[in-house]
Design an enzyme around this catalytic site. Structure first.
Site, PDB file in Angstrom:
ATOM      1  N   ARG A  58      -9.422  10.671   1.857  1.00 64.46           N
ATOM      2  CA  ARG A  58      -9.919  11.018   0.527  1.00 64.46           C
ATOM      3  C   ARG A  58      -8.964  10.601  -0.434  1.00 64.46           C
ATOM      4  O   ARG A  58      -7.588  11.623   0.043  1.00 64.46           O
ATOM      5  CB  ARG A  58     -10.288  12.385   0.626  1.00 64.46           C
ATOM      6  CG  ARG A  58     -10.881  12.880  -0.821  1.00 64.46           C
ATOM      7  CD  ARG A  58     -12.169  12.078  -1.471  1.00 64.46           C
ATOM      8  NE  ARG A  58     -12.797  12.883  -2.487  1.00 64.46           N
ATOM      9  CZ  ARG A  58     -12.127  12.792  -3.657  1.00 64.46           C
ATOM     10  NH1 ARG A  58     -11.346  12.261  -3.989  1.00 64.46           N
ATOM     11  NH2 ARG A  58     -13.134  13.361  -4.419  1.00 64.46           N
ATOM     12  N   GLU A  66     -20.858   9.372  -7.559  1.00 65.67           N
ATOM     13  CA  GLU A  66     -21.522   9.384  -6.248  1.00 65.67           C
ATOM     14  C   GLU A  66     -22.769   8.530  -6.196  1.00 65.67           C
ATOM     15  O   GLU A  66     -23.112   8.054  -7.216  1.00 65.67           O
ATOM     16  CB  GLU A  66     -22.476  10.970  -6.114  1.00 65.67           C
ATOM     17  CG  GLU A  66     -21.545  11.965  -6.223  1.00 65.67           C
ATOM     18  CD  GLU A  66     -20.462  12.161  -5.336  1.00 65.67           C
ATOM     19  OE1 GLU A  66     -20.673  11.693  -4.146  1.00 65.67           O
ATOM     20  OE2 GLU A  66     -19.237  12.204  -5.513  1.00 65.67           O
ATOM     21  N   ARG A 102     -10.948  15.396   6.117  1.00 66.88           N
ATOM     22  CA  ARG A 102     -10.525  14.063   5.828  1.00 66.88           C
ATOM     23  C   ARG A 102      -9.303  14.271   5.388  1.00 66.88           C
ATOM     24  O   ARG A 102      -8.782  15.255   4.653  1.00 66.88           O
ATOM     25  CB  ARG A 102     -11.375  13.743   4.575  1.00 66.88           C
ATOM     26  CG  ARG A 102     -12.797  13.372   4.815  1.00 66.88           C
ATOM     27  CD  ARG A 102     -13.349  12.819   3.534  1.00 66.88           C
ATOM     28  NE  ARG A 102     -13.585  14.057   2.490  1.00 66.88           N
ATOM     29  CZ  ARG A 102     -14.214  13.766   1.216  1.00 66.88           C
ATOM     30  NH1 ARG A 102     -15.038  12.470   1.266  1.00 66.88           N
ATOM     31  NH2 ARG A 102     -14.211  14.556   0.451  1.00 66.88           N
TER      32      ARG A 102
END
Length: 260
Positions: A58, A66, A102
């Site tokens: 990330r 999104e 992540r």
């Protein structure tokens, strides 16, 4: 014979010292190596997430739209064009991983910060949920540079009410936003939205902010009133470590932004 004993004793002491401090030295050396690492980008997940050496990574300092939101595809395409199948340098900051496991990293190619480039191009807003780090000012400047260019996420609203609606107050302690209409006309805010740096979003539903009137938007689960709207299903929105408010019209044009 005495000299041999002295040499043996010296070697023994060095080995003993090394053994005692091995774990400490090893952890420090590993920590040093992990501050910056290299890998090949294998796949692009979205505008702020990619796969490097099999690890979901990330990008730090930013948040991109999104799926289904305006500029989602453009952000993803930009990240793909600049990083896919290329060797990148990954740099850590305050945290190693997020709640989705992540890796959290700044991504560099030839010393260029790709995270920062996404902000400059208006495909991402700045995002520092764990607090500001050494790169924060660079990202703040990049966002302001984007506003001057008036492009993509930084494009100003053309709605006539964009000049009327102003942010009167953002109170982090009470989680309250106050908007004021300073014009003589009533403003229809239907489908306008308020968003933080992350994914939390409030959307106005069939709401008119009357002339010379104000409305409070409060985080909490209660029934809306004419002068108070409630941001339901959220425990909190505005973080004490710093955040940014983005008010946009129904077309996504930027009306107000406030950083603290």
């Amino acid at each position: 014979m005495n000299k041999k004993k002295e040499v043996f004793l010296l070697v023994f002491l060095i080995l003993l010292l090394f053994a005692i401090n091995y774990r400490f030295l090893d952890s420090k050396f590993t920590e040093f190596l992990e501050e910056s690492d290299f890998g090949i980008v294998e796949r692009i997940v979205d505008g702020d997430t990619l796969i490097v050496n099999g690890n979901s990574t990330r990008l730090l300092g930013i948040n991109t739209p999104e799926r289904g939101e305006k500029y989602y595809n453009e952000a993803k395409s930009f990240l793909s064009e600049t990083t896919l199948n290329k060797t990148v340098e990954l740099k850590k900051s305050n945290e190693d991983k997020d709640r989705y496991n992540r890796l959290l990293r700044y991504v560099f190619i030839d010393e260029k910060n790709i995270d920062l480039e996404l902000v400059k191009q208006g495909f991402a807003n700045l995002y520092f949920p764990s607090g500001k780090d050494i790169y924060y000012n660079n990202f703040r400047n990049a966002w302001e540079e984007c506003l001057i260019k008036n492009i993509n996420l930084c494009e100003k609203s053309s709605d006539e009410c964009a000049k009327c609606v102003e942010l009167k107050e953002l109170n982090v302690k009470t989680q309250t936003i106050t908007l004021y209409n300073n014009c003589t006309l009533d403003c229809n805010l239907d489908e306008w939205s308020i968003k933080d740096e992350g994914r939390k979003k409030f959307i106005f539903n069939d709401f008119i902010l009357n002339s010379r009137s104000e409305v409070n938007i409060i985080v909490g689960n209660k029934t809306n009133r004419d002068d108070i709207l409630f941001w339901n299903d959220e425990e909190y929105v505005w973080t004490s470590s710093g955040d940014t408010l983005f008010l946009r019209d129904e077309e996504g044009g930027l009306v107000v932004w406030r950083n603290y």
